[in-house]
Motif scaffolding. Structure first.
Motif, short mmCIF file in Angstrom:
data_model
loop_
_atom_site.label_atom_id
_atom_site.label_comp_id
_atom_site.label_asym_id
_atom_site.label_seq_id
_atom_site.Cartn_x
_atom_site.Cartn_y
_atom_site.Cartn_z
N THR A 1 -0.08 10.99 0.50
CA THR A 1 0.70 9.94 1.15
C THR A 1 1.16 10.31 2.56
O THR A 1 2.05 9.66 3.12
CB THR A 1 1.93 9.60 0.29
OG1 THR A 1 2.67 10.80 0.08
CG2 THR A 1 1.53 8.98 -1.04
N ILE B 1 -0.92 -0.38 1.46
CA ILE B 1 -1.96 0.62 1.31
C ILE B 1 -3.25 -0.05 0.87
O ILE B 1 -3.26 -0.89 -0.03
CB ILE B 1 -1.55 1.69 0.27
CG1 ILE B 1 -0.24 2.37 0.68
CG2 ILE B 1 -2.67 2.69 0.04
CD1 ILE B 1 -0.25 3.01 2.05
N SER C 1 -6.80 1.38 -0.40
CA SER C 1 -7.33 2.68 -0.78
C SER C 1 -8.43 2.58 -1.82
O SER C 1 -8.43 1.69 -2.66
CB SER C 1 -6.20 3.56 -1.33
OG SER C 1 -6.66 4.84 -1.67
N ASP D 1 -7.32 4.24 -6.89
CA ASP D 1 -6.41 3.28 -7.52
C ASP D 1 -5.80 3.79 -8.82
O ASP D 1 -5.40 3.02 -9.67
CB ASP D 1 -7.10 1.93 -7.74
CG ASP D 1 -8.22 1.99 -8.77
OD1 ASP D 1 -8.59 3.10 -9.20
OD2 ASP D 1 -8.74 0.92 -9.14
N VAL E 1 -0.68 4.89 -6.90
CA VAL E 1 -0.02 3.60 -6.70
C VAL E 1 1.50 3.78 -6.76
O VAL E 1 2.23 3.35 -5.86
CB VAL E 1 -0.48 2.56 -7.74
CG1 VAL E 1 0.34 1.28 -7.63
CG2 VAL E 1 -1.97 2.27 -7.60
N ALA F 1 2.97 5.73 -3.70
CA ALA F 1 3.02 4.92 -2.47
C ALA F 1 4.15 3.90 -2.53
O ALA F 1 4.89 3.72 -1.55
CB ALA F 1 1.68 4.22 -2.24
N ALA G 1 5.89 1.63 0.38
CA ALA G 1 4.78 0.71 0.66
C ALA G 1 5.12 -0.67 0.13
O ALA G 1 5.73 -0.81 -0.93
CB ALA G 1 3.48 1.21 0.01
N TYR H 1 -0.06 -2.17 -2.70
CA TYR H 1 -1.15 -1.21 -2.86
C TYR H 1 -2.38 -2.00 -3.31
O TYR H 1 -2.38 -2.55 -4.40
CB TYR H 1 -0.77 -0.17 -3.90
CG TYR H 1 -1.64 1.06 -3.90
CD1 TYR H 1 -2.92 1.03 -4.43
CD2 TYR H 1 -1.18 2.25 -3.37
CE1 TYR H 1 -3.71 2.16 -4.44
CE2 TYR H 1 -1.96 3.39 -3.37
CZ TYR H 1 -3.22 3.34 -3.90
OH TYR H 1 -4.00 4.46 -3.90
N SER I 1 4.65 -4.47 -7.01
CA SER I 1 3.28 -4.23 -6.57
C SER I 1 2.65 -5.54 -6.17
O SER I 1 3.17 -6.60 -6.48
CB SER I 1 2.48 -3.59 -7.71
OG SER I 1 1.15 -3.38 -7.33
#
Length: 158
Positions: free
Chosen positions: A76, A93, A95, A98, A103, A106, A111, A114, A145
């Protein structure tokens, strides 16, 4: 009953910055961002330091799309540098990694979302729209999320 925002609503202009080392990702995400916010100015950088420098110059920076797998960074580190050097900007993010640990890490570091690179384009557009509209979705384990790798990626279409 209409959805939010109303069809006649015009979003203010904003800058969106992508920092990723893969040109194909730049073209794909440019198209996705334009489908969600046609008025957004899309900026691209391929290295972390260049991305940080550009982010500091953009007056209407509303969103940073950041790859955690940039050369010279691990884990990170890229997210931590953005959070320290450009505080207050929303960082999502993007990426190839996963797994749940990545996740969660972050999101715990601030974040705004994600998004696995394996997501289908429509699902990624929906997730970016949610971030830009400041909506929240609950991800695996109850964390805030904007994507779950289950059911929304190209490898798991069922």
């Amino acid at each position: 009953m209409g959805g939010f925002p109303p069809a006649e609503y015009h979003f203010p202009a904003m800058d969106v910055l992508l920092v990723d080392d893969h040109p194909l990702i730049h073209e794909t995400l440019r198209a996705i961002v334009r489908s969600v916010r046609p008025e957004a100015e899309f900026h691209s950088q391929f290295e972390l330091d260049a991305g940080l420098a550009q982010a500091k110059k953009l007056g209407a920076l509303g969103l940073v799309l950041l790859d955690l797998g940039l050369p010279g960074c691990s884990g990170t580190q890229a997210l931590l540098r953005f959070r320290q050097e450009v505080p207050g900007v929303r960082v999502v993010i993007i990426s190839a990694d996963d797994d749940e640990k990545s996740v969660r890490a972050a999101l715990e570091l601030g974040a705004a979302g994600y998004l696995p690179k394996t997501m289908l384009p429509m699902a990624m557009a929906d997730a970016l729209r949610a971030v830009l509209d400041c909506a929240k979705r609950i991800g695996r384990g109850g964390e805030t999320s904007f994507a779950s790798s289950r059911g929304t990626n190209a490898n798991n279409r069922a």
